[in-house]
Every structure is written in C-alpha cells, then in structure tokens.
Design an enzyme around this catalytic site. Structure first.
Site, PDB file in Angstrom:
ATOM      1  N   GLY A 175       0.837  -1.200   0.000  1.00 43.89           N
ATOM      2  CA  GLY A 175       0.000   0.000   0.000  1.00 43.89           C
ATOM      3  C   GLY A 175       0.865   1.240   0.000  1.00 43.89           C
ATOM      4  O   GLY A 175       2.069   1.159  -0.297  1.00 43.89           O
ATOM      5  N   ASP A 220      -8.126  -0.179   1.364  1.00 40.67           N
ATOM      6  CA  ASP A 220      -8.602   1.204   1.535  1.00 40.67           C
ATOM      7  C   ASP A 220      -8.873   1.916   0.207  1.00 40.67           C
ATOM      8  O   ASP A 220      -9.571   2.918   0.175  1.00 40.67           O
ATOM      9  CB  ASP A 220      -7.564   2.031   2.319  1.00 40.67           C
ATOM     10  CG  ASP A 220      -7.246   1.436   3.675  1.00 40.67           C
ATOM     11  OD1 ASP A 220      -8.084   0.682   4.202  1.00 40.67           O
ATOM     12  OD2 ASP A 220      -6.144   1.702   4.194  1.00 40.67           O
ATOM     13  N   ARG A 232     -33.684  -0.623  17.109  1.00 47.21           N
ATOM     14  CA  ARG A 232     -32.430  -0.028  17.567  1.00 47.21           C
ATOM     15  C   ARG A 232     -31.725   0.778  16.477  1.00 47.21           C
ATOM     16  O   ARG A 232     -31.979   0.568  15.295  1.00 47.21           O
ATOM     17  CB  ARG A 232     -31.448  -1.140  17.970  1.00 47.21           C
ATOM     18  CG  ARG A 232     -31.681  -1.677  19.339  1.00 47.21           C
ATOM     19  CD  ARG A 232     -30.739  -2.842  19.608  1.00 47.21           C
ATOM     20  NE  ARG A 232     -30.901  -3.316  20.959  1.00 47.21           N
ATOM     21  CZ  ARG A 232     -30.515  -4.512  21.391  1.00 47.21           C
ATOM     22  NH1 ARG A 232     -29.943  -5.355  20.558  1.00 47.21           N
ATOM     23  NH2 ARG A 232     -30.706  -4.860  22.633  1.00 47.21           N
TER      24      ARG A 232
END
Ligand code: F6P
Length: 365
Positions: A114, A139, A174
């Site tokens: 990366g 990412d 919720r």
C-alpha cells in the site's frame, strides 16, 4: 534473471494471486524467483528468503492472506531496534537492504504494498534497487490506480455484514452503528454503506454535525421504520473535530512506530446517539474481517493482471515504476508519482450524489 517478491503492510485479499501470476509469468521466461518473508525482514533472517516455483504457487489464487507473510513494522528506512533500557530507536537500514539484494544476486524486486510499502519501495529505488511496485490496499486510497485489489472484497464483506444488521436493528427498534476500515479515506464506508442501504454514512471527507445525524435518526423513528443503520468510516470526524484514535498518536505503539491507529468512532457515536435521541443504540467494529478470507473474482483477476504486468515491466527494463489500472489497460506509472498523492472520495462525485438522491444522510445537512 533472478527476481524477488515481497508483501508489505496490511494484508489484502488477492496478494496470493499476484504472487502466483508473478511466479508463473517469470518462470515462463526462464527466470528464477524467490520470496522474501514478512516484507524486508526475511532478508536479515535465516530461511527468510525462499525459492518460489510453479509448485509453491499451485492452488493459491483464491486464498486470503499472503504465503510470504507481511508486516507493517518492517520499514528499512525506519527500523525499530530495542535499546538495552527497553526503549526503541528507529534506524535507517536501507543501505543494508540494497547490499543484501546485491549479495544475493537479485536483479529486481517486485514489491506488493500500500502507500507505506510503496513509499519504501520508491525510496529504495532511488538508492539504486531495481523495483517494480504493485498497489495493494483494501482502503483503495492510491491515486495512481483506479482501484486496488482487495477493495471490492472488503466492500462485499462489509455489505453482507451491514445487510445482516438490518434484521436485528428492526427487530429491536435499535440504531446500529457500524465502523468500517479505510483510514483517512471513506471508500469502503461509502461503497458498502450505499450498497447495503445504510441510512447515514459518515466518511472522513465529509465531516458531520451530531445534530444533523440525530435529526435524521429521529425522523426515521417518527416516520415509521423505527430503526436506523449508521455506517462510519474509521476516520470519520465531526465538523471542527478530529478523528478518533485507539490510542493517542503521541503514546504507546503509535508514538514508537510513528503510526497512529484509528478506531473507536462507532462506540463513541453510539453513546452520543443514545444520549441525544433516547433510542437504544449498539455499535459494531467490523475490523479485520474486511481484510480476511477469499478474494472475490474481480480482485483475483485484478491481482493476476497486476502480477503479470509487473513481470512485463521487469522484462522491458521499466524499473522504478508501479503497475496501475487505467481502464481498459494496466499501465506503468513512476513510483515517485504513484506515492505522491492519496485518493480521497470526491465529495461531489457520482456516488455521493447518488446516495444523497436516494435519501442517505452524510450528517452534514
Ligand atoms: O490499510 C489497511 C488497514 O486495514 C486500514 O484500513 C486500517 O486502518 C489499518 O490497516 C489497520 O492496521 P492494523 O492491521 O495494523 O491494525
């Protein structure tokens, strides 16, 4: 010709497919291939450099992880060495790395990594090491390539997980807050959030207002659905605030290695949302599940293409470059240029607009 491969930084689904493509393409040219274990660490260890043959890469295309192992602590330019008193000193061992390649008569390195690992590769290339880079990260934050392998697998895993949260959120009325990886880029949160029909998506590129976020949740409870799904990229932050770290960037491992670990936004938000809206709220950190497991077909193909292209670059003497996807082709870009800029989500881009058009809130209005 003798080439080496290594994998550095966090793992990403597809690393083994790159290794297989490199080994098979190079073997076909009659070259010898070796693998360095755990980034550059194997260079300094007994048995840390292994021969890779057709047999060693058989049946690995679909496997997660990396058969070579990886580390995000093995930066040769900033190598952590423990002093006698237990404190850690960072040393530059790059000259030793270059020398080790010479000693082992390795003609070129294919470095899969990366932005951190590619910056190391770029620096080593400037010190005379013949390197070709292959971009990897879930990412998807490398500007030079349209996409990195591993990203779409992470998105698929996260999308499935968020999908499963819908039924339990609805059953209990919720709010569920899910924290996804991505560091300072919101790609995984944006893609998975939209695909899994989250109600609110928080990404680092679009700072949020807690009031706007809670207003959207209240509106959903008043209108009928009676539950809400919030997806937060780990680097998300409030307007005027800062990201949430697992430990202060100034202390512990973060300070020692110069690498702060993001994390904790989901838990923080869950507390704030419950307090402000009165709706029962739970948080979930999907964490390393996003990096694990088998790469989806798209990532296997991209990884195989990258591995094959990297060998072509070495064959053609185009060193100091990184392979990059520029559809429809895989091209070469200079390593220096490739690591110069991170790719963040464009806040007026098509997917952000699509999300807004279908009612997703980014907590900013
Ligand atoms: O860069 C990939 C990544 O998974 C990030 O999304 C995340 O912030 C980081 O690595 C986690 O690193 P580690 O595995 O060291 O906790």
């Amino acid at each position: 010709m003798k080439i080496a491969i290594n994998t550095g930084g966090g793992d990403a689904p597809g690393l083994n497919a790159v290794i297989r493509a490199v080994v098979l393409s190079a073997t076909k040219l009659g070259w010898e291939v070796c693998g360095i274990r755990r980034g550059y660490q194997g260079l300094f260890e007994e048995d840390g450099v292994v021969a890779l043959t057709r047999d060693s890469v058989r049946g690995i295309t679909h496997l997660g992880g990396t058969i070579l192992g990886t580390t995000n602590r093995g930066n040769p330019l900033s190598w952590p060495v423990e002093r006698e008193d237990g404190t850690v000193e960072l040393q530059d061992r790059s000259e030793e790395v270059v020398e080790e390649f010479r000693r082992r008569e390795i003609d070129a390195l294919i470095a899969i990594g990366g932005d951190g690992s590619l910056q190391i590769a770029s620096a080593l290339s400037e010190k005379g090491l013949p390197v070709v880079g292959v971009p990897k990260t879930i990412d998807n934050d490398l500007a030079a390539t349209q996409v990195t392998f591993g990203f779409h697998t992470a998105v698929a895993t996260a999308t499935e997980a968020i999908g499963r949260l819908h039924s339990t959120a609805e059953a209990h009325s919720r709010v569920m807050v899910v924290e996804l990886m991505g560091r300072t880029a919101g790609w995984i949160a944006l893609y998975a959030g939209v695909a899994a029909t989250a109600d609110i998506i928080l990404i680092p590129e679009i700072p949020y207002h807690l009031d706007a976020l809670c207003a959207k949740i209240n509106e959903r409870y008043e209108r009928g659905p009676g539950f809400a799904i919030v997806v937060a990229g780990e680097g998300a932050l409030e307007v005027g605030g800062s990201p949430t770290f697992q430990e202060s960037p100034q202390t512990g491992e973060s300070a020692r290695l110069g690498r702060a670990r993001l994390g904790g936004i989901a838990e923080k938000l869950a507390r704030q949302i419950e307090e402000r809206t009165g709706h029962e709220t739970r948080s979930l950190v999907l964490g390393h599940l996003q990096r694990g497991g088998e790469p989806i077909a798209y990532d296997r193909l991209l990884a195989l293409r990258f591995g094959s292209a990297a060998v072509e670059l070495v064959r053609d003497g185009r060193l100091g470059c990184m392979v990059a996807l520029r559809p429809p082709e895989v091209l070469a870009v200079p390593l220096k240029e490739a690591v110069a800029k991170l790719k963040l989500v464009p806040t007026d881009g098509d997917l952000v607009r699509t999300a807004r058009n279908i009612g997703v809130s980014f907590g900013d209005e």
